[in-house]
Motif scaffolding. Structure first.
Motif, PDB file in Angstrom:
ATOM      1  N   GLY A   1     -29.941  29.899   1.027  1.00  0.00           N
ATOM      2  CA  GLY A   1     -29.288  28.614   0.761  1.00  0.00           C
ATOM      3  C   GLY A   1     -29.259  27.737   1.992  1.00  0.00           C
ATOM      4  N   TRP A   2     -28.958  28.342   3.129  1.00  0.00           N
ATOM      5  CA  TRP A   2     -28.940  27.595   4.389  1.00  0.00           C
ATOM      6  C   TRP A   2     -30.332  27.085   4.735  1.00  0.00           C
ATOM      7  N   LEU A   3     -31.337  27.931   4.579  1.00  0.00           N
ATOM      8  CA  LEU A   3     -32.706  27.508   4.895  1.00  0.00           C
ATOM      9  C   LEU A   3     -33.191  26.405   3.969  1.00  0.00           C
ATOM     10  N   ALA A   4     -32.718  26.401   2.733  1.00  0.00           N
ATOM     11  CA  ALA A   4     -33.083  25.320   1.816  1.00  0.00           C
ATOM     12  C   ALA A   4     -32.563  23.987   2.344  1.00  0.00           C
ATOM     13  N   ILE A   5     -31.379  24.002   2.927  1.00  0.00           N
ATOM     14  CA  ILE A   5     -30.836  22.778   3.517  1.00  0.00           C
ATOM     15  C   ILE A   5     -31.631  22.394   4.751  1.00  0.00           C
ATOM     16  N   VAL A   6     -31.917  23.347   5.595  1.00  0.00           N
ATOM     17  CA  VAL A   6     -32.690  23.072   6.818  1.00  0.00           C
ATOM     18  C   VAL A   6     -34.050  22.492   6.466  1.00  0.00           C
ATOM     19  N   ASP A   7     -34.694  23.034   5.458  1.00  0.00           N
ATOM     20  CA  ASP A   7     -36.045  22.609   5.083  1.00  0.00           C
ATOM     21  C   ASP A   7     -36.076  21.321   4.263  1.00  0.00           C
ATOM     22  N   TYR A   8     -34.946  20.913   3.720  1.00  0.00           N
ATOM     23  CA  TYR A   8     -34.896  19.727   2.864  1.00  0.00           C
ATOM     24  C   TYR A   8     -35.244  18.468   3.666  1.00  0.00           C
ATOM     25  N   ILE A   9     -36.098  17.649   3.107  1.00  0.00           N
ATOM     26  CA  ILE A   9     -36.475  16.389   3.738  1.00  0.00           C
ATOM     27  C   ILE A   9     -35.653  15.277   3.085  1.00  0.00           C
ATOM     28  N   PRO A  10     -34.735  14.679   3.853  1.00  0.00           N
ATOM     29  CA  PRO A  10     -33.867  13.632   3.301  1.00  0.00           C
ATOM     30  C   PRO A  10     -34.666  12.441   2.784  1.00  0.00           C
ATOM     31  N   GLN A  11     -34.120  11.806   1.759  1.00  0.00           N
ATOM     32  CA  GLN A  11     -34.769  10.664   1.128  1.00  0.00           C
ATOM     33  C   GLN A  11     -34.149   9.345   1.586  1.00  0.00           C
ATOM     34  N   GLY A  12     -33.907   9.206   2.859  1.00  0.00           N
ATOM     35  CA  GLY A  12     -33.345   7.962   3.383  1.00  0.00           C
ATOM     36  C   GLY A  12     -32.328   8.236   4.473  1.00  0.00           C
ATOM     37  N   ASP A  13     -31.833   7.138   5.053  1.00  0.00           N
ATOM     38  CA  ASP A  13     -30.892   7.243   6.161  1.00  0.00           C
ATOM     39  C   ASP A  13     -29.581   7.908   5.757  1.00  0.00           C
ATOM     40  N   GLN A  14     -29.060   7.557   4.592  1.00  0.00           N
ATOM     41  CA  GLN A  14     -27.782   8.134   4.168  1.00  0.00           C
ATOM     42  C   GLN A  14     -27.897   9.651   4.004  1.00  0.00           C
ATOM     43  N   GLU A  15     -28.957  10.116   3.355  1.00  0.00           N
ATOM     44  CA  GLU A  15     -29.145  11.565   3.201  1.00  0.00           C
ATOM     45  C   GLU A  15     -29.365  12.232   4.553  1.00  0.00           C
ATOM     46  N   SER A  16     -30.045  11.557   5.449  1.00  0.00           N
ATOM     47  CA  SER A  16     -30.258  12.112   6.794  1.00  0.00           C
ATOM     48  C   SER A  16     -28.926  12.324   7.506  1.00  0.00           C
ATOM     49  N   ARG A  17     -28.056  11.323   7.421  1.00  0.00           N
ATOM     50  CA  ARG A  17     -26.741  11.442   8.058  1.00  0.00           C
ATOM     51  C   ARG A  17     -25.904  12.530   7.389  1.00  0.00           C
ATOM     52  N   LEU A  18     -25.960  12.606   6.070  1.00  0.00           N
ATOM     53  CA  LEU A  18     -25.214  13.654   5.366  1.00  0.00           C
ATOM     54  C   LEU A  18     -25.714  15.047   5.754  1.00  0.00           C
ATOM     55  N   LYS A  19     -27.018  15.192   5.831  1.00  0.00           N
ATOM     56  CA  LYS A  19     -27.592  16.492   6.200  1.00  0.00           C
ATOM     57  C   LYS A  19     -27.162  16.875   7.616  1.00  0.00           C
ATOM     58  N   LEU A  20     -27.268  15.938   8.545  1.00  0.00           N
ATOM     59  CA  LEU A  20     -26.882  16.206   9.923  1.00  0.00           C
ATOM     60  C   LEU A  20     -25.401  16.556  10.029  1.00  0.00           C
ATOM     61  N   THR A  21     -24.558  15.807   9.323  1.00  0.00           N
ATOM     62  CA  THR A  21     -23.123  16.061   9.336  1.00  0.00           C
ATOM     63  C   THR A  21     -22.814  17.441   8.762  1.00  0.00           C
ATOM     64  N   TYR A  22     -23.446  17.767   7.645  1.00  0.00           N
ATOM     65  CA  TYR A  22     -23.209  19.067   7.011  1.00  0.00           C
ATOM     66  C   TYR A  22     -23.649  20.205   7.924  1.00  0.00           C
ATOM     67  N   MET A  23     -24.838  20.061   8.504  1.00  0.00           N
ATOM     68  CA  MET A  23     -25.358  21.118   9.379  1.00  0.00           C
ATOM     69  C   MET A  23     -24.466  21.295  10.609  1.00  0.00           C
ATOM     70  N   ALA A  24     -24.027  20.186  11.194  1.00  0.00           N
ATOM     71  CA  ALA A  24     -23.150  20.277  12.363  1.00  0.00           C
ATOM     72  C   ALA A  24     -21.826  20.951  11.991  1.00  0.00           C
ATOM     73  N   ALA A  25     -21.234  20.552  10.868  1.00  0.00           N
ATOM     74  CA  ALA A  25     -19.969  21.151  10.430  1.00  0.00           C
ATOM     75  C   ALA A  25     -20.139  22.642  10.154  1.00  0.00           C
ATOM     76  N   TYR A  26     -21.235  23.006   9.516  1.00  0.00           N
ATOM     77  CA  TYR A  26     -21.496  24.419   9.215  1.00  0.00           C
ATOM     78  C   TYR A  26     -21.625  25.226  10.504  1.00  0.00           C
ATOM     79  N   LEU A  27     -22.398  24.711  11.454  1.00  0.00           N
ATOM     80  CA  LEU A  27     -22.600  25.430  12.711  1.00  0.00           C
ATOM     81  C   LEU A  27     -21.299  25.548  13.499  1.00  0.00           C
ATOM     82  N   ILE A  28     -20.495  24.494  13.489  1.00  0.00           N
ATOM     83  CA  ILE A  28     -19.213  24.547  14.186  1.00  0.00           C
ATOM     84  C   ILE A  28     -18.284  25.560  13.504  1.00  0.00           C
ATOM     85  N   ALA A  29     -18.209  25.500  12.187  1.00  0.00           N
ATOM     86  CA  ALA A  29     -17.312  26.392  11.441  1.00  0.00           C
ATOM     87  C   ALA A  29     -17.707  27.853  11.576  1.00  0.00           C
ATOM     88  N   THR A  30     -19.005  28.125  11.600  1.00  0.00           N
ATOM     89  CA  THR A  30     -19.463  29.517  11.683  1.00  0.00           C
ATOM     90  C   THR A  30     -19.752  29.961  13.105  1.00  0.00           C
TER      91      THR A  30
END
Length: 83
Positions: A46-75
């Motif tokens: 599931g995590w790798l699916a997020i890492v490999d996902y190619i965002p479809q625009g600036d908003q998705e890019s920011r959401l992906k980056l925010t999610y990944m940062a929060a996940y890494l901080i939390a874990t």
């Protein structure tokens, strides 16, 4: 991201269930370890699916980056450059 969050919740539930079965003596240590390995592999997929996902625009890019940062901080994880 929603699927990954759902997978994490399912992972936590599965680990609790297997912990209870192990504590009750229903499963051997080997079975317990193998089941937890399977759960960890599912969560990693599931995590790798997020890492490999190619965002479809600036908003998705920011959401992906925010999610990944929060996940890494939390874990307290880190990015592995060998992947």
């Amino acid at each position: 991201m929603d699927r990954h969050i759902a997978a994490q919740l399912a992972t936590a539930d599965a680990v609790r269930a297997w912990d209870e079965r192990r504590a009750a003596g229903e499963v051997s240590d080997v079975t317990y370890a193998n089941r937890l390995l399977g759960v960890a592999r599912d969560e990693e997929a599931g995590w790798l699916a997020i890492v490999d996902y190619i965002p479809q625009g600036d908003q998705e890019s920011r959401l992906k980056l925010t999610y990944m940062a929060a996940y890494l901080i939390a874990t307290r994880g880190k990015l592995d450059p060998t992947r």
